[in-house]
Design a protein around this motif. Structure first.
Motif, mmCIF file in Angstrom:
data_model
loop_
_atom_site.group_PDB
_atom_site.id
_atom_site.type_symbol
_atom_site.label_atom_id
_atom_site.label_comp_id
_atom_site.label_asym_id
_atom_site.label_seq_id
_atom_site.Cartn_x
_atom_site.Cartn_y
_atom_site.Cartn_z
ATOM 1 N N ALA A 35 44.697 28.382 18.317
ATOM 2 C CA ALA A 35 45.108 29.759 18.043
ATOM 3 C C ALA A 35 43.881 30.536 17.582
ATOM 4 O O ALA A 35 43.357 30.288 16.491
ATOM 5 C CB ALA A 35 46.196 29.792 16.979
ATOM 6 N N ALA A 36 43.399 31.442 18.411
ATOM 7 C CA ALA A 36 42.174 32.195 18.126
ATOM 8 C C ALA A 36 42.501 33.632 17.756
ATOM 9 O O ALA A 36 43.424 34.230 18.306
ATOM 10 C CB ALA A 36 41.259 32.180 19.344
ATOM 11 N N THR A 37 41.721 34.173 16.820
ATOM 12 C CA THR A 37 41.796 35.589 16.467
ATOM 13 C C THR A 37 40.451 36.200 16.770
ATOM 14 O O THR A 37 39.410 35.668 16.365
ATOM 15 C CB THR A 37 42.132 35.779 14.974
ATOM 16 N N LYS A 38 40.468 37.318 17.522
ATOM 17 C CA LYS A 38 39.219 37.963 17.927
ATOM 18 C C LYS A 38 39.379 39.465 17.924
ATOM 19 O O LYS A 38 40.487 39.986 18.003
ATOM 20 C CB LYS A 38 38.775 37.481 19.308
ATOM 21 N N ASP A 39 38.257 40.143 17.860
ATOM 22 C CA ASP A 39 38.237 41.591 17.981
ATOM 23 C C ASP A 39 38.602 41.958 19.417
ATOM 24 O O ASP A 39 38.130 41.315 20.356
ATOM 25 C CB ASP A 39 36.835 42.107 17.632
ATOM 26 N N PRO A 40 39.419 42.977 19.624
ATOM 27 C CA PRO A 40 39.844 43.340 20.984
ATOM 28 C C PRO A 40 38.697 43.702 21.931
ATOM 29 O O PRO A 40 38.824 43.544 23.136
ATOM 30 C CB PRO A 40 40.764 44.546 20.785
#
Length: 158
Positions: A35-40
Motif C-alpha cells: 500500500a503506497a502513498t504518493k504525491d499525485p
C-alpha cells in the motif's frame, strides 16, 4: 479419437486463456499487497510502482499529502523520500528495489522497515537516460537502530 490429430483452435485459445488467467496470480502468490502513498504529481513514484508490479507485487496507491503519513508511521526525517509504503508489518520508504523488499519479507528481521533516503539516480523509478547511476544503500531501520540491508548500483546488488 486419433492421437496425432491437431487440437482445435477453440482448444488452443481456451488453454491460452487459462494460462493467462493463472499466470499473474501464480506470480503474485505469496506476496502481500504493498500500500503506497504518493504525491499525485510525482512521476518517479509511479515508475517505482510499475517496478514493483513487474516484480509480481500487487500495489495499491493512495494519492495525497505524504508527510502526514510519514509522521503517523514514524519515518525518520533523515530517511525520508518522496513516497511511503506499507507491506505486511513493514514500512518501505523511497525507491527501495523489489528484490530488497522480497528479501525483507523472506527473512523477517526485527525492525520497522527499509528506506532509500533521497532520490538516488538509478534506483527503481529514478533511472535517468545517459546518466551514470548512483551507488546507494537500502537502510534497515527500527527501534534497535539502523544498518545497511543492501547496497545497489544501477538496480543491481553491489
Amino acid at each position: 479419437m486419433r492421437s496425432d490429430r491437431m487440437p482445435s483452435r477453440r482448444a488452443v485459445l481456451a488453454g491460452l486463456a487459462a494460462g493467462l488467467a493463472v499466470g499473474p496470480a501464480a506470480v503474485a502468490e505469496g506476496l502481500p499487497t504493498i500500500a503506497a502513498t504518493k504525491d499525485p504529481s510525482c512521476g518517479c513514484c509511479e515508475n517505482w510502482v510499475v517496478h514493483l508490479r513487474e516484480a509480481g507485487f500487487t500495489v495499491t496507491v493512495t494519492e495525497g499529502p505524504v508527510n502526514p503519513v510519514k509522521v503517523r508511521l514514524g519515518v525518520p526525517r533523515d530517511l525520508a523520500s518522496c513516497h511511503t509504503a506499507q507491506v505486511g508489518v513493514y514500512l518501505v520508504e523511497g525507491h527501495v528495489p523489489a528484490g530488497a523488499i522480497k528479501r525483507l519479507l523472506a527473512e523477517k528481521p526485527q525492525g520497522t522497515g527499509l528506506a532509500v533516503p533521497g532520490m538516488p539516480v538509478g534506483s527503481p523509478g529514478m533511472e535517468v537516460e545517459d546518466t551514470e547511476p548512483d551507488t546507494y544503500d537500502v537502510i534497515q531501520f527500527g527501534p534497535a537502530g539502523r544498518s545497511i540491508f543492501a547496497r545497489y548500483r544501477g538496480g543491481e546488488l553491489a
